[in-house]
Design a protein around this motif. Structure first.
Motif, PDB file in Angstrom:
ATOM      1  N   MET A   1       0.766  -1.002  -0.017  1.00 13.44           N
ATOM      2  CA  MET A   1      -0.065   0.047   0.152  1.00 13.44           C
ATOM      3  C   MET A   1       0.946   1.167   0.068  1.00 13.44           C
ATOM      4  SD  MET A   1      -3.583   0.583   1.819  1.00 13.44           S
ATOM      5  CE  MET A   1      -3.251   1.215   3.605  1.00 13.44           C
ATOM      6  N   ALA A   2       0.407   2.231  -0.769  1.00 12.84           N
ATOM      7  CA  ALA A   2       1.289   3.656  -0.839  1.00 12.84           C
ATOM      8  C   ALA A   2       1.174   4.232   0.333  1.00 12.84           C
ATOM      9  CB  ALA A   2       0.770   4.242  -2.171  1.00 12.84           C
ATOM     10  N   PRO A   3       2.174   5.114   0.868  1.00 11.85           N
ATOM     11  CA  PRO A   3       2.226   6.074   1.853  1.00 11.85           C
ATOM     12  C   PRO A   3       1.171   7.111   1.680  1.00 11.85           C
ATOM     13  CG  PRO A   3       4.358   6.138   0.647  1.00 11.85           C
ATOM     14  CD  PRO A   3       3.620   5.028   0.046  1.00 11.85           C
ATOM     15  N   ARG A   4       0.543   7.340   2.534  1.00 16.49           N
ATOM     16  CA  ARG A   4      -0.308   8.429   2.630  1.00 16.49           C
ATOM     17  C   ARG A   4       0.258   9.728   2.673  1.00 16.49           C
ATOM     18  NH1 ARG A   4      -5.925   7.183   5.585  1.00 16.49           N
ATOM     19  NH2 ARG A   4      -6.548   7.766   3.386  1.00 16.49           N
ATOM     20  N   MET A   5      -0.285  10.864   1.979  1.00 19.27           N
ATOM     21  CA  MET A   5      -0.078  12.040   2.020  1.00 19.27           C
ATOM     22  C   MET A   5      -0.552  12.913   3.273  1.00 19.27           C
ATOM     23  SD  MET A   5      -0.621  15.297  -0.637  1.00 19.27           S
ATOM     24  CE  MET A   5      -1.396  14.022  -1.709  1.00 19.27           C
ATOM     25  N   ARG A   6       0.493  13.416   3.930  1.00 18.39           N
ATOM     26  CA  ARG A   6      -0.153  13.980   5.246  1.00 18.39           C
ATOM     27  C   ARG A   6      -0.131  15.374   5.228  1.00 18.39           C
ATOM     28  NH1 ARG A   6       4.288  14.421  10.302  1.00 18.39           N
ATOM     29  NH2 ARG A   6       4.975  15.757   9.017  1.00 18.39           N
ATOM     30  N   LEU A   7      -1.294  15.855   5.247  1.00 22.32           N
ATOM     31  CA  LEU A   7      -1.870  17.273   5.283  1.00 22.32           C
ATOM     32  C   LEU A   7      -2.049  17.782   6.680  1.00 22.32           C
ATOM     33  CD1 LEU A   7      -4.524  17.021   2.480  1.00 22.32           C
ATOM     34  CD2 LEU A   7      -2.293  17.863   2.175  1.00 22.32           C
ATOM     35  N   LYS A   8      -1.537  19.045   6.649  1.00 22.91           N
ATOM     36  CA  LYS A   8      -1.623  19.670   8.114  1.00 22.91           C
ATOM     37  C   LYS A   8      -1.960  21.346   7.978  1.00 22.91           C
ATOM     38  CE  LYS A   8       0.472  18.841  12.274  1.00 22.91           C
ATOM     39  NZ  LYS A   8       1.589  18.475  13.061  1.00 22.91           N
ATOM     40  N   THR A   9      -2.981  21.674   8.662  1.00 21.59           N
ATOM     41  CA  THR A   9      -3.427  23.143   8.639  1.00 21.59           C
ATOM     42  C   THR A   9      -2.545  23.814   9.903  1.00 21.59           C
ATOM     43  OG1 THR A   9      -5.355  22.314   7.366  1.00 21.59           O
ATOM     44  CG2 THR A   9      -5.249  24.458   8.661  1.00 21.59           C
ATOM     45  N   PHE A  10      -2.184  24.955   9.726  1.00 22.54           N
ATOM     46  CA  PHE A  10      -1.298  25.711  10.604  1.00 22.54           C
ATOM     47  C   PHE A  10      -2.141  27.136  10.592  1.00 22.54           C
ATOM     48  CE2 PHE A  10       1.647  22.857   8.672  1.00 22.54           C
ATOM     49  CZ  PHE A  10       2.184  22.481  10.075  1.00 22.54           C
ATOM     50  N   ARG A  11      -2.555  27.578  12.041  1.00 21.61           N
ATOM     51  CA  ARG A  11      -2.878  28.811  12.146  1.00 21.61           C
ATOM     52  C   ARG A  11      -2.015  29.838  13.170  1.00 21.61           C
ATOM     53  NH1 ARG A  11      -6.847  25.121  12.421  1.00 21.61           N
ATOM     54  NH2 ARG A  11      -8.470  25.273  10.826  1.00 21.61           N
ATOM     55  N   ALA A  12      -1.776  31.023  12.641  1.00 15.11           N
ATOM     56  CA  ALA A  12      -1.102  32.163  13.413  1.00 15.11           C
ATOM     57  C   ALA A  12      -1.492  33.449  13.258  1.00 15.11           C
ATOM     58  CB  ALA A  12       0.463  31.988  12.788  1.00 15.11           C
ATOM     59  N   LYS A  13      -0.989  34.144  13.955  1.00 18.49           N
ATOM     60  CA  LYS A  13      -1.200  35.803  13.657  1.00 18.49           C
ATOM     61  C   LYS A  13      -0.616  36.303  12.516  1.00 18.49           C
ATOM     62  CE  LYS A  13      -1.246  36.327  18.802  1.00 18.49           C
ATOM     63  NZ  LYS A  13      -0.481  37.075  20.092  1.00 18.49           N
ATOM     64  N   SER A  14       0.262  35.973  11.792  1.00 17.08           N
ATOM     65  CA  SER A  14       0.845  36.570  10.829  1.00 17.08           C
ATOM     66  C   SER A  14       1.484  35.380   9.941  1.00 17.08           C
ATOM     67  CB  SER A  14       2.251  37.464  11.203  1.00 17.08           C
ATOM     68  OG  SER A  14       3.171  36.461  11.714  1.00 17.08           O
ATOM     69  N   MET A  15       1.504  35.615   8.544  1.00 20.12           N
ATOM     70  CA  MET A  15       1.984  34.837   7.465  1.00 20.12           C
ATOM     71  C   MET A  15       3.562  34.261   7.889  1.00 20.12           C
ATOM     72  SD  MET A  15       1.281  33.080   4.831  1.00 20.12           S
ATOM     73  CE  MET A  15      -0.102  34.110   4.079  1.00 20.12           C
ATOM     74  N   ALA A  16       4.293  35.243   8.515  1.00 18.45           N
ATOM     75  CA  ALA A  16       5.706  34.692   9.070  1.00 18.45           C
ATOM     76  C   ALA A  16       5.697  33.952  10.081  1.00 18.45           C
ATOM     77  CB  ALA A  16       6.493  36.147   9.247  1.00 18.45           C
ATOM     78  N   GLU A  17       4.689  33.785  11.080  1.00 22.77           N
ATOM     79  CA  GLU A  17       4.602  32.770  12.046  1.00 22.77           C
ATOM     80  C   GLU A  17       4.198  31.499  11.560  1.00 22.77           C
ATOM     81  OE1 GLU A  17       2.380  34.384  15.311  1.00 22.77           O
ATOM     82  OE2 GLU A  17       3.607  36.076  15.637  1.00 22.77           O
ATOM     83  N   ALA A  18       2.926  31.585  10.735  1.00 23.52           N
ATOM     84  CA  ALA A  18       2.414  30.484  10.039  1.00 23.52           C
ATOM     85  C   ALA A  18       3.609  29.577   9.102  1.00 23.52           C
ATOM     86  CB  ALA A  18       1.234  30.689   9.414  1.00 23.52           C
ATOM     87  N   LEU A  19       4.300  30.259   8.505  1.00 24.19           N
ATOM     88  CA  LEU A  19       5.627  29.637   7.627  1.00 24.19           C
ATOM     89  C   LEU A  19       6.570  28.886   8.526  1.00 24.19           C
ATOM     90  CD1 LEU A  19       5.807  32.091   4.759  1.00 24.19           C
ATOM     91  CD2 LEU A  19       4.919  29.765   4.671  1.00 24.19           C
TER      92      LEU A  19
END
Length: 98
Positions: A1-19
């Motif tokens: 079985m192929a490995p599953r793609m890991r998706l994750k959602t990140f939330r922060a106060k600014s784009m720099a913090e999220a990145l």
């Protein structure tokens, strides 16, 4: 079985913090799939806080073929070949006579 793609959602106060959170958790080669900004909390928009949301994956298969070619070009590597175009057929217009 192929490995599953890991998706994750990140939330922060600014784009720099999220990145920074994306890089820390998924690594420097993470693929950003979607970003959005919105306001959260407050009353009728007053006192609401800005939130930046990034959905990312650690799997390069998440990239579309054109993105893979762009990434290879930026790295100075040979780009993967383009997939062949599907055949196209044109049906005669309804009511058209020969």
């Amino acid at each position: 079985m192929a490995p599953r793609m890991r998706l994750k959602t990140f939330r922060a106060k600014s784009m720099a913090e999220a990145l920074a959170a994306v890089k820390q958790d998924l690594g420097k080669d993470a693929v950003i799939l979607h970003t959005r900004s919105y306001k959260q909390g407050g009353v009728f928009g007053f006192g609401a806080k800005a939130v930046v949301e990034i959905t990312a994956s650690d799997d390069p298969r998440a990239l579309a073929p054109r993105d893979l070619r762009a990434r290879a070009k930026a790295a100075g590597e040979a780009a993967p070949p383009r997939p062949p175009a599907p055949p196209t057929t044109v049906a005669p217009a309804a009511g058209a006579s020969r």
